[in-house]
Design an enzyme around this catalytic site. Sequence first.
Site, PDB file in Angstrom:
ATOM      1  N   ILE A 111       6.813  -6.676 -19.165  1.00  0.00           N
ATOM      2  CA  ILE A 111       8.198  -7.047 -19.868  1.00  0.00           C
ATOM      3  C   ILE A 111       9.346  -6.276 -19.069  1.00  0.00           C
ATOM      4  CG2 ILE A 111       7.725  -5.628 -21.995  1.00  0.00           C
ATOM      5  CD1 ILE A 111       9.841  -7.701 -23.176  1.00  0.00           C
ATOM      6  N   CYS A 112      10.569  -6.379 -18.802  1.00  0.00           N
ATOM      7  CA  CYS A 112      11.265  -5.591 -18.245  1.00  0.00           C
ATOM      8  C   CYS A 112      10.955  -5.180 -16.648  1.00  0.00           C
ATOM      9  CB  CYS A 112      11.707  -4.239 -19.298  1.00  0.00           C
ATOM     10  SG  CYS A 112      13.068  -3.311 -19.092  1.00  0.00           S
ATOM     11  N   ALA A 113      11.037  -3.898 -16.521  1.00  0.00           N
ATOM     12  CA  ALA A 113      10.516  -3.278 -15.230  1.00  0.00           C
ATOM     13  C   ALA A 113       9.049  -3.426 -14.859  1.00  0.00           C
ATOM     14  CB  ALA A 113      11.094  -1.818 -15.120  1.00  0.00           C
ATOM     15  N   TYR A 133      13.339  -7.490 -15.646  1.00  0.00           N
ATOM     16  CA  TYR A 133      14.750  -6.812 -15.871  1.00  0.00           C
ATOM     17  C   TYR A 133      15.682  -7.234 -14.516  1.00  0.00           C
ATOM     18  CZ  TYR A 133      18.357  -3.745 -17.624  1.00  0.00           C
ATOM     19  OH  TYR A 133      19.263  -3.179 -18.109  1.00  0.00           O
TER      20      TYR A 133
END
Length: 195
Positions: A111-113, A133
Amino acid sequence: MKTAAVFFADGFEDIEALSPVDYLRRAGVEVYTVGVKGTPFNDTMIVTSSHNVPMIMDMSLDTYMKKFGDSIPDCVVCPGGGKGAINLSECTTLLNHLEKAWDAGRLVAAICAAPAVVLGKTKIPAGKKWTCYPDMEGESKPEYLSGYSNKVFVTDGNLVTSRGPGAAEEFAMELVRILAGDVMYKKVHDSSQQR
């Protein structure tokens, strides 16, 4: 019983790391919190979040590798947080383990970066749809960009990716659905909605 390992490094994003731990444990999945980069503490380590919250891990990555050897949990999870994802991505042992999990048909989630920064250093995103992200997709290998989607949340086979903290609950609940089934998904979802 299904098993999952969530990998933490200094600079991890709190909600992205703890939501999968919380929701999967509620669903009866045995979850290990594994410290990849932090401060040594007995056989484990203390890892500090991007919001300066220290957490004691269940075990360090070295202990995890010694304990489990070639056995791989049903799910491996890489949380985001810019610094946390970079710290994870710099660990060759972790990257090799993630690829072994992928080769074994396990669920790989980020998740995200982390989808771009961590998984982007492995072969995992090849030919898959994925997200991360906003504006971080360029951190992955250029050949993976054709699979990038700006959706908030993407599941493609055994790969689950999400954009960031605002999708942490949906991300965690998707892992519950896949690992524990629809009945448990509904039970955990409904219990989290009650006041």
